[in-house]
Design an enzyme around this catalytic site. Structure first.
Site, PDB file in Angstrom:
ATOM      1  N   SER A  66       0.825  -1.215   0.000  1.00 27.12           N
ATOM      2  CA  SER A  66       0.000   0.000   0.000  1.00 27.12           C
ATOM      3  C   SER A  66       0.861   1.267   0.000  1.00 27.12           C
ATOM      4  O   SER A  66       2.019   1.254   0.440  1.00 27.12           O
ATOM      5  CB  SER A  66      -0.917   0.014   1.225  1.00 27.12           C
ATOM      6  OG  SER A  66      -1.688  -1.162   1.266  1.00 27.12           O
TER       7      SER A  66
HETATM    8  N1  SAM Z   1      -0.472  -4.627   4.050  1.00 27.63           N
HETATM    9  C1  SAM Z   1       0.228  -5.165   2.930  1.00 27.63           C
HETATM   10  C2  SAM Z   1       1.606  -4.586   2.796  1.00 27.63           C
HETATM   11  O1  SAM Z   1       2.004  -3.755   3.623  1.00 27.63           O
HETATM   12  O2  SAM Z   1       2.322  -5.004   1.870  1.00 27.63           O
HETATM   13  C3  SAM Z   1      -0.529  -4.995   1.642  1.00 27.63           C
HETATM   14  C4  SAM Z   1      -1.604  -5.956   1.536  1.00 27.63           C
HETATM   15  S1  SAM Z   1      -2.230  -6.172  -0.095  1.00 27.63           S
HETATM   16  C5  SAM Z   1      -2.976  -4.619  -0.414  1.00 27.63           C
HETATM   17  C6  SAM Z   1      -3.595  -7.262   0.302  1.00 27.63           C
HETATM   18  C7  SAM Z   1      -3.168  -8.670   0.632  1.00 27.63           C
HETATM   19  O3  SAM Z   1      -4.323  -9.372   1.096  1.00 27.63           O
HETATM   20  C8  SAM Z   1      -2.649  -9.463  -0.560  1.00 27.63           C
HETATM   21  O4  SAM Z   1      -1.367  -9.936  -0.298  1.00 27.63           O
HETATM   22  C9  SAM Z   1      -3.651 -10.607  -0.704  1.00 27.63           C
HETATM   23  O5  SAM Z   1      -3.082 -11.820  -1.141  1.00 27.63           O
HETATM   24  C10 SAM Z   1      -4.192 -10.719   0.717  1.00 27.63           C
HETATM   25  N2  SAM Z   1      -5.489 -11.394   0.849  1.00 27.63           N
HETATM   26  C11 SAM Z   1      -6.563 -11.313   0.030  1.00 27.63           C
HETATM   27  N3  SAM Z   1      -7.566 -12.081   0.507  1.00 27.63           N
HETATM   28  C12 SAM Z   1      -7.109 -12.644   1.656  1.00 27.63           C
HETATM   29  C13 SAM Z   1      -7.690 -13.533   2.609  1.00 27.63           C
HETATM   30  N4  SAM Z   1      -8.917 -13.998   2.497  1.00 27.63           N
HETATM   31  N5  SAM Z   1      -6.923 -13.911   3.648  1.00 27.63           N
HETATM   32  C14 SAM Z   1      -5.655 -13.446   3.804  1.00 27.63           C
HETATM   33  N6  SAM Z   1      -5.061 -12.607   2.929  1.00 27.63           N
HETATM   34  C15 SAM Z   1      -5.774 -12.204   1.871  1.00 27.63           C
END
Ligand code: SAM
Length: 217
Positions: A66
């Site tokens: 993000s």
């Molecule tokens: N906070 C993170 C960072 O600092 O890099 C960015 C997160 S990214 C915007 C969203 C993440 O949520 C992705 O890596 C995706 O694979 C994960 N995600 C999506 N659905 C999910 C779920 N049901 N359970 C766990 N992770 C999930």
């Protein structure tokens, strides 16, 4: 010429001054965490020179780290306390996880994509951020054990607020989650007050989709 640690450190200080402080985030613990965590370590080498720019970046597997301001803004809204146990859904690169780990007692974090979960753990272990428990699973249903959290941060966008996550909040616990359409959501802040969950809505945001049982199909 390749960037040095000194260059990155200077870029990081500029990021905190120009993107974070200038936009109104004043909490000294949060500013200090953002000044200390080496954001460039969390992005692919080919993107490291962009790590302190004012935007999100791809981290592979169609996922993103993000924008720094969004990390700071969400952290400030969640207001981690030193004694808090926090659940993060969507470890991604592990950057937000590292920031939270510096501000609370323990972070439990769940990532859907095993390769990202592993990489995030490796980077954070190498950086000495040890008060973190990792799991690769569907986090939309919460942590798969009877634990209750002081705070929950979801960093992927849900079509509706996942009730199993609200159920894992302690009394007075709070949760932040982007909820809405596929390409635009509102950041929801929930607090567990008595028998109720009270909602406030904040910024309009665009996050990658939450997958899994309570996410997008
Ligand atoms: N906070 C993170 C960072 O600092 O890099 C960015 C997160 S990214 C915007 C969203 C993440 O949520 C992705 O890596 C995706 O694979 C994960 N995600 C999506 N659905 C999910 C779920 N049901 N359970 C766990 N992770 C999930």
């Amino acid at each position: 010429m390749p960037s040095t640690d000194e260059t990155f450190s200077q870029q990081r200080q500029n990021m905190v001054q120009q993107q974070i402080k200038a936009r109104g985030i004043k909490d000294s613990r949060i500013l200090s965490a953002l000044t200390n965590v080496a954001r460039h370590a969390y992005v692919p080498q080919s993107r490291q020179r962009l790590a302190y720019n004012d935007g999100p970046l791809p981290i592979g597997h169609q996922q993103t780290i993000s924008q720094p301001y969004i990390v700071a803004y969400m952290t400030a809204l969640l207001a981690p306390k030193a004694q808090d146990t926090i659940l993060e859904i969507g470890t991604g690169s592990g950057y937000q996880t590292a920031i939270l780990s510096l501000l609370c007692k323990h972070v439990f974090t769940i990532e859907f994509i095993p390769q990202l979960a592993l990489k995030a753990k490796q980077i954070n272990d190498a950086s000495g951020y040890k008060n973190i428990t990792y799991l690769s699973a569907d986090g939309s249903m919460g942590w798969p054990a009877q634990i209750q959290f002081d705070a929950i941060m979801v960093t992927a966008a849900a079509p509706l607020t996942p009730q199993p996550l609200l159920q894992q909040l302690k009394p007075f616990g709070r949760m932040l989650i982007p909820v809405g359409e596929r390409f635009q959501q509102l950041l929801q802040y929930w607090q567990h007050v008595g028998d109720e969950f009270v909602k406030h809505e904040y910024l309009s945001v665009m996050f990658v989709p939450l997958k899994g049982q309570q996410g997008w199909q």
